[in-house]
Scaffold this active site. Sequence first.
Site, PDB file in Angstrom:
ATOM      1  N   HIS A 136       0.889 -18.081   2.861  1.00  0.00           N
ATOM      2  CA  HIS A 136      -0.131 -17.041   2.984  1.00  0.00           C
ATOM      3  C   HIS A 136       0.159 -16.153   4.196  1.00  0.00           C
ATOM      4  O   HIS A 136      -0.758 -15.648   4.851  1.00  0.00           O
ATOM      5  CB  HIS A 136      -1.523 -17.680   3.111  1.00  0.00           C
ATOM      6  CG  HIS A 136      -2.613 -16.947   2.385  1.00  0.00           C
ATOM      7  ND1 HIS A 136      -3.043 -17.303   1.141  1.00  0.00           N
ATOM      8  CD2 HIS A 136      -3.370 -15.864   2.726  1.00  0.00           C
ATOM      9  CE1 HIS A 136      -4.016 -16.481   0.764  1.00  0.00           C
ATOM     10  NE2 HIS A 136      -4.225 -15.601   1.701  1.00  0.00           N
ATOM     11  N   SER A 162       6.272 -14.660   2.614  1.00  0.00           N
ATOM     12  CA  SER A 162       5.860 -14.952   3.991  1.00  0.00           C
ATOM     13  C   SER A 162       6.979 -14.610   4.973  1.00  0.00           C
ATOM     14  O   SER A 162       7.922 -15.384   5.157  1.00  0.00           O
ATOM     15  CB  SER A 162       5.398 -16.405   4.175  1.00  0.00           C
ATOM     16  OG  SER A 162       4.227 -16.634   3.378  1.00  0.00           O
ATOM     17  N   LYS A 187       0.788 -20.625  -6.467  1.00  0.00           N
ATOM     18  CA  LYS A 187       1.156 -19.985  -5.193  1.00  0.00           C
ATOM     19  C   LYS A 187       0.618 -20.820  -4.030  1.00  0.00           C
ATOM     20  O   LYS A 187      -0.565 -21.182  -4.025  1.00  0.00           O
ATOM     21  CB  LYS A 187       0.572 -18.569  -5.140  1.00  0.00           C
ATOM     22  CG  LYS A 187       0.809 -17.822  -3.837  1.00  0.00           C
ATOM     23  CD  LYS A 187       0.391 -16.370  -3.968  1.00  0.00           C
ATOM     24  CE  LYS A 187       0.708 -15.540  -2.741  1.00  0.00           C
ATOM     25  NZ  LYS A 187      -0.304 -15.629  -1.691  1.00  0.00           N
ATOM     26  N   THR A 211      -3.698 -19.273  -6.531  1.00  0.00           N
ATOM     27  CA  THR A 211      -3.431 -19.502  -5.102  1.00  0.00           C
ATOM     28  C   THR A 211      -4.124 -20.775  -4.651  1.00  0.00           C
ATOM     29  O   THR A 211      -5.332 -20.939  -4.825  1.00  0.00           O
ATOM     30  CB  THR A 211      -3.892 -18.291  -4.272  1.00  0.00           C
ATOM     31  OG1 THR A 211      -3.127 -17.166  -4.675  1.00  0.00           O
ATOM     32  CG2 THR A 211      -3.701 -18.521  -2.788  1.00  0.00           C
ATOM     33  N   GLY A 231      -5.695  -8.764  -0.708  1.00  0.00           N
ATOM     34  CA  GLY A 231      -7.080  -8.393  -0.957  1.00  0.00           C
ATOM     35  C   GLY A 231      -7.555  -7.278  -0.029  1.00  0.00           C
ATOM     36  O   GLY A 231      -6.910  -6.960   0.977  1.00  0.00           O
ATOM     37  N   TYR A 282      -8.282 -16.962  -7.236  1.00  0.00           N
ATOM     38  CA  TYR A 282      -8.793 -17.987  -6.321  1.00  0.00           C
ATOM     39  C   TYR A 282      -9.723 -18.832  -7.162  1.00  0.00           C
ATOM     40  O   TYR A 282     -10.726 -18.325  -7.682  1.00  0.00           O
ATOM     41  CB  TYR A 282      -9.568 -17.352  -5.169  1.00  0.00           C
ATOM     42  CG  TYR A 282      -8.693 -16.803  -4.066  1.00  0.00           C
ATOM     43  CD1 TYR A 282      -7.722 -17.594  -3.465  1.00  0.00           C
ATOM     44  CD2 TYR A 282      -8.850 -15.498  -3.613  1.00  0.00           C
ATOM     45  CE1 TYR A 282      -6.922 -17.093  -2.451  1.00  0.00           C
ATOM     46  CE2 TYR A 282      -8.059 -14.996  -2.593  1.00  0.00           C
ATOM     47  CZ  TYR A 282      -7.098 -15.800  -2.022  1.00  0.00           C
ATOM     48  OH  TYR A 282      -6.311 -15.320  -1.007  1.00  0.00           O
ATOM     49  N   ARG A 328      10.513  -8.784   5.719  1.00  0.00           N
ATOM     50  CA  ARG A 328      10.254  -7.469   6.311  1.00  0.00           C
ATOM     51  C   ARG A 328      11.291  -6.426   5.920  1.00  0.00           C
ATOM     52  O   ARG A 328      11.147  -5.255   6.251  1.00  0.00           O
ATOM     53  CB  ARG A 328      10.201  -7.579   7.847  1.00  0.00           C
ATOM     54  CG  ARG A 328       9.016  -8.399   8.337  1.00  0.00           C
ATOM     55  CD  ARG A 328       7.684  -7.714   8.010  1.00  0.00           C
ATOM     56  NE  ARG A 328       6.528  -8.531   8.353  1.00  0.00           N
ATOM     57  CZ  ARG A 328       5.900  -9.340   7.488  1.00  0.00           C
ATOM     58  NH1 ARG A 328       6.331  -9.467   6.229  1.00  0.00           N
ATOM     59  NH2 ARG A 328       4.844 -10.043   7.854  1.00  0.00           N
ATOM     60  N   SER A 334      -4.847  -8.908  -6.685  1.00  0.00           N
ATOM     61  CA  SER A 334      -5.614  -9.930  -5.964  1.00  0.00           C
ATOM     62  C   SER A 334      -6.978 -10.153  -6.597  1.00  0.00           C
ATOM     63  O   SER A 334      -7.610  -9.226  -7.091  1.00  0.00           O
ATOM     64  CB  SER A 334      -5.792  -9.477  -4.520  1.00  0.00           C
ATOM     65  OG  SER A 334      -6.777 -10.257  -3.891  1.00  0.00           O
TER      66      SER A 334
HETATM   67  C1  FNR Z   1      -3.044 -11.801   1.811  1.00  0.00           C
HETATM   68  N1  FNR Z   1      -2.606 -12.819   0.961  1.00  0.00           N
HETATM   69  C2  FNR Z   1      -3.315 -13.085  -0.179  1.00  0.00           C
HETATM   70  N2  FNR Z   1      -2.874 -14.047  -1.029  1.00  0.00           N
HETATM   71  C3  FNR Z   1      -3.530 -14.289  -2.190  1.00  0.00           C
HETATM   72  O1  FNR Z   1      -3.100 -15.143  -2.954  1.00  0.00           O
HETATM   73  N3  FNR Z   1      -4.664 -13.585  -2.504  1.00  0.00           N
HETATM   74  C4  FNR Z   1      -5.166 -12.624  -1.688  1.00  0.00           C
HETATM   75  O2  FNR Z   1      -6.166 -12.008  -1.991  1.00  0.00           O
HETATM   76  C5  FNR Z   1      -4.495 -12.378  -0.466  1.00  0.00           C
HETATM   77  N4  FNR Z   1      -4.967 -11.438   0.391  1.00  0.00           N
HETATM   78  C6  FNR Z   1      -4.243 -11.127   1.507  1.00  0.00           C
HETATM   79  C7  FNR Z   1      -4.691 -10.093   2.337  1.00  0.00           C
HETATM   80  C8  FNR Z   1      -3.954  -9.721   3.432  1.00  0.00           C
HETATM   81  C9  FNR Z   1      -4.425  -8.609   4.294  1.00  0.00           C
HETATM   82  C10 FNR Z   1      -2.737 -10.390   3.732  1.00  0.00           C
HETATM   83  C11 FNR Z   1      -1.874  -9.984   4.894  1.00  0.00           C
HETATM   84  C12 FNR Z   1      -2.302 -11.425   2.928  1.00  0.00           C
HETATM   85  C13 FNR Z   1      -1.311 -13.495   1.201  1.00  0.00           C
HETATM   86  C14 FNR Z   1      -0.175 -12.689   0.556  1.00  0.00           C
HETATM   87  O3  FNR Z   1      -0.248 -12.759  -0.843  1.00  0.00           O
HETATM   88  C15 FNR Z   1       1.213 -13.202   0.988  1.00  0.00           C
HETATM   89  O4  FNR Z   1       1.310 -14.573   0.734  1.00  0.00           O
HETATM   90  C16 FNR Z   1       1.486 -12.914   2.461  1.00  0.00           C
HETATM   91  O5  FNR Z   1       1.085 -11.602   2.780  1.00  0.00           O
HETATM   92  C17 FNR Z   1       2.951 -13.083   2.777  1.00  0.00           C
HETATM   93  O6  FNR Z   1       3.174 -12.959   4.138  1.00  0.00           O
HETATM   94  P1  FNR Z   1       3.761 -11.607   4.805  1.00  0.00           P
HETATM   95  O7  FNR Z   1       5.121 -11.377   4.219  1.00  0.00           O
HETATM   96  O8  FNR Z   1       2.815 -10.523   4.518  1.00  0.00           O
HETATM   97  O9  FNR Z   1       3.815 -11.920   6.262  1.00  0.00           O
END
Ligand code: FNR
Length: 459
Positions: free
Chosen positions: A356, A388, A332, A209, A132, A183, A391, A159
């Site tokens: 997340h 999650s 999710k 989610t 987001g 959401y 990298r 998102s």
């Molecule tokens: C997210 N994530 C997330 N998940 C979701 O279902 N809806 C959302 O709007 C968001 N927004 C969001 C914003 C930011 C800035 C981050 C970093 C994460 C979670 C995302 O979908 C995902 O699960 C994680 O980013 C995975 O972890 P890593 O690999 O980024 O560490």
Amino acid sequence: MSIPTPPPRPAGAVRGASGRGGPFAPLDPAAVRGISRLAQSEVYRAGISGARPRVPVDPVALEAAAQKALSPEAFAYISGGAGAERTVAANRAAFERWQVWPRPLRDVSARDLSIDFLGARRPTPLLLAPLGVMEMAHPEADLAVARAAASLGIPYTLSNQASFSMEAVRDAAPTGSRLFQLYWSASDDLNASLLRRAEASGCEAIVVTLDTHLLGWRRRDLDLAYLPFTRGLGIAQYTNDPVFVELVRERVARSADAPAARVRVTRKTIAAGLSIARKGGVLTGEGLRASLRSPLPRAAIETFLDVFSTPALTWDDLAKAREWTNLPIILKGIVHPDDASRAIDAGVDGVWVSNHGGRQIDQSVPTLDALPGVVERVGGRVPVVFDSGVRGGADAVIALALGATAVAIGRPYSYGLAVAGEAGVREVLRNVLAELDITLGLAGCTSIPDLDRETLRSA
Ligand code: FNR
């Protein structure tokens, strides 16, 4: 309660990116074939004339470059996690517990990264996780991400907290494959409306989610007293929704605030009010504070904060999603194997193992540790998406070898976006794919289904 099965779709036909429901034409897997050779050659050739990659290849350097490009608030929001950020660290540490066995002398000259996912052949095993408020990273936000993802044939999960509406994202990258992440709002009418729009705008699936029914305790954001939504950022899916606009209208009509009652509430006036509010104070400052006190932006933000989520959600409620959409439904935020079983019993079309990115619970279960148990319970009945902590390409190989169907990239693409916009996202994704392709070949494998537990050794 189980979710009734949707009417069968003709084999191979996935709702089209065109939004007209035609079969989706996946990008030719050949388009990403040889991506590793191309990436290496591009970088090393440019290096002869002294050029270094603008978007660092090393993920730690990438994050540092993004930090320089971002405001302190944006960097804290994007990179931060819950509490002491022990889950963020644990997600990464979990990868250290697996090692890839190199297997030479197998002909790996032709390698294929494609997978089957949601009834279509995809050129790569990657997805983009929903992130987001990407306007904090770059003004083109989701539009730039969508274009970069489409250029590589990677499905993009939009998102619910995006900075542009799902319709605008479709128009920016009409050939791209998109999923919509929901959401679950406290307003069922709003949920139904968002899913209708996702279907009409050509999304191929709904990702619900489940792990954000309460906002995680994020110390960095709290110390900066900064939550983007309260500044009117990341609410474009809502402000472009007819049901949401109606909710704002009702709030304004109920308001005791005399000037508020005179405001005409439409999508356009809400968008204009929020835009003035944002420009008024460059995200902070008195101008912004004054505009956010003005009736319309304030009513929109307060309505959003009221309906954003519901901690009362239970498994029984999920059945409603099937009434709202015919699209496949993916859950999710599944981490416990029992929840994976429950999801299958409920008739969902996919599970997405995620915590997340460590943003919700401090000292939670790292997702890579949870993945094998979930994969075992699911038993191949539906796809398992993993995220999650991924990298690089070697991380993706490990997750795929542990049974993930597809691997979702999160923070790294937002860092690419911050550093170099659309080109930055593309470069980050290209680098992940290149490393994945190389690791696959060095492990003696030529396709994603070749990756299994035999590819790995527990460290
Ligand atoms: C997210 N994530 C997330 N998940 C979701 O279902 N809806 C959302 O709007 C968001 N927004 C969001 C914003 C930011 C800035 C981050 C970093 C994460 C979670 C995302 O979908 C995902 O699960 C994680 O980013 C995975 O972890 P890593 O690999 O980024 O560490």
